[in-house]
Write an enzyme that holds these catalytic residues in place. Structure first.
Site, short mmCIF file in Angstrom:
data_model
loop_
_atom_site.label_atom_id
_atom_site.label_comp_id
_atom_site.label_asym_id
_atom_site.label_seq_id
_atom_site.Cartn_x
_atom_site.Cartn_y
_atom_site.Cartn_z
CG ASP A 299 45.72 -61.66 97.69
OD1 ASP A 299 46.19 -61.95 96.56
OD2 ASP A 299 44.59 -62.01 98.06
CB CYS B 235 53.87 -72.05 118.18
SG CYS B 235 54.51 -70.41 118.38
CG HIS B 236 52.83 -74.79 123.63
ND1 HIS B 236 54.01 -74.11 123.81
CD2 HIS B 236 53.00 -76.00 124.21
CE1 HIS B 236 54.85 -74.87 124.49
NE2 HIS B 236 54.27 -76.02 124.75
#
Lengths: 273, 149
Positions: free
Chosen positions: A127, A75-76
């Site tokens: 979480d 990914c860029h």
């Protein structure tokens, strides 16, 4: 259909996007986390031990979208102009639905950023709630819609590719031809789709045509104009006075590069409002 | 909220929708553009608005985003009509909500100036003496250039 992240030898590589024109990109992803009804009730009341669950998950999703390039190998890094993460408490199904939208003006899509935002928001929800519920289940993380870029628009509920947008309103009296948007090239070889809009369409009597990429002396808007003038001298109008141009619906100039299957529109100065 | 549509709109209704449930908004400015019965020629009977689907929505979105960068805004609605319209019909609506009036006035003015020079709409007027495409106006370009910096 090819996988753009594989090169000709089948090896993973990062796609060079330097020559792609910038356009407005937007993507929306969604997902959900199912939990005990009692957990959802605690979450809604804000009485879970770790505090404001949704606010924390929202920030986590936004942060994750900005750091997607650190997680997904090819990914860029993207300067996102907008990230939003929203939650809907679905009491009937005892779950939280998460959605994320990312936007930028740039050369690559933002669907990975939206999917990452949803994933991390879901993980953060887990979480924040795990002290009271370990059976929670994250699921249905998926792309809902994306727009902009060469691969076109996508909307899940439309069953894949979006139907071509409705044709522009064509003038009633004195109309000379209709314009359709979103058609594929009608040539076998790589080509660009050219559209003439409004007064230009009527005065040239041309609403749209395809031009083979090979016919362009240079692969840019200037080259396309030259190829059109070569085909019909009346197109010299395109180089005279105030005629504007958009490539893939983004304003362009003579030096703007053109590639296969681009949509190039020529039109007079705008007069709306 | 940005819409391009053939149907008419109710400015009051759109403003109420923008403000619904909000108590953090201190000012709302609403601009409605109407079809005149005279323009480049007298006796305009109707006009037809053409646009470039896809790019139109993107261009309006870009203009609104730019306004949101320049001013602190609480909400923006833009509606532009297309198709055939008669004198007196509403063409365009811009509603801008902000904490303070100055921001709302300026942003509304800015959005209209940019819309007139950057959004891909074209007007063809049908007058008693024939049809013609409306030409761009230098004054519109001048108005838009006020915001350059």
């Amino acid at each position: 259909m090819t996988l753009t992240h594989l090169n000709q030898r089948g090896e993973a590589h990062m796609v060079d996007v330097a020559d792609k024109p910038e356009s407005r990109r937007e993507a929306t992803a969604s997902g959900q986390i199912t939990m005990q009804p009692a957990t959802l009730a605690l979450l809604a009341e804000g009485s879970l031990p770790k505090g404001d669950v949704l606010a924390t998950a929202r920030i986590a999703g936004i942060q994750a979208a900005k750091r997607t390039h650190e997680l997904i190998p090819l990914c860029h890094a993207l300067p996102l102009s907008k990230v939003s993460v929203d939650f809907r408490l679905d009491e009937a199904n005892s779950r939280v639905e998460v959605s994320a939208t990312c936007r930028l003006n740039g050369r690559t899509g933002v669907e990975m950023e939206a999917l990452t935002a949803v994933s991390v928001a879901c993980l953060t929800l887990y979480d924040m709630c795990k002290a009271v519920d370990k059976d929670m289940e994250i699921g249905a993380i998926r792309l809902e819609a994306k727009s902009g870029g060469r691969s076109g628009d996508y909307r899940r509920d439309a069953g894949g590719a979006v139907a071509p947008p409705e044709a522009p309103i064509v003038t009633g009296e004195g109309a000379a031809g209709e314009v359709s948007v979103g058609l594929r090239c009608d040539l076998e070889s790589p080509c660009v789709r050219v559209k003439c809009l409004a007064e230009l369409r009527e005065s040239l009597g041309v609403s749209e045509l395809s031009v083979a990429l090979d016919d362009l002396p240079t692969a840019d808007v200037g080259g396309l104009k030259a190829a059109l003038i070569e085909r019909d001298p009346r197109f010299s109008r395109l180089s005279e006075g105030r005629v504007l141009c958009a490539v893939n619906q983004v304003m362009a100039v003579d030096a703007t590069p053109i590639t296969d299957d681009d949509e190039v529109a020529f039109f007079p100065p705008v007069t709306g409002g | 909220m940005i819409r391009v549509q053939q149907a008419s709109f109710d400015a009051g209704e759109e403003q109420r929708a923008l403000l619904a449930g909000r108590t953090d908004i201190g000012a709302v400015v609403s601009f409605t553009g109407l079809v005149r019965d005279f323009n480049e020629r007298p006796e305009v009977i109707a006009l037809t608005l053409e646009h470039y689907p896809g790019m139109t929505e993107a261009a309006l979105g870009e203009i609104v985003s730019e306004a949101e960068r320049r001013w602190s805004l609480q909400g923006v609605s833009v509606i532009h009509r297309v198709g055939r319209l008669a004198p007196g019909d509403p063409i365009v609506l811009v509603v801008v909500a902000s904490e303070h009036r100055r921001q709302a006035f300026e942003a509304c003015d800015f959005i209209m100036d940019y819309l007139k020079t950057r959004a891909p709409f074209w007007k063809k007027e049908h007058s008693a003496s024939g049809d013609y495409w409306v030409a761009e106006r230098e004054s519109d370009q001048r108005d838009a250039s006020r915001w350059e910096r």
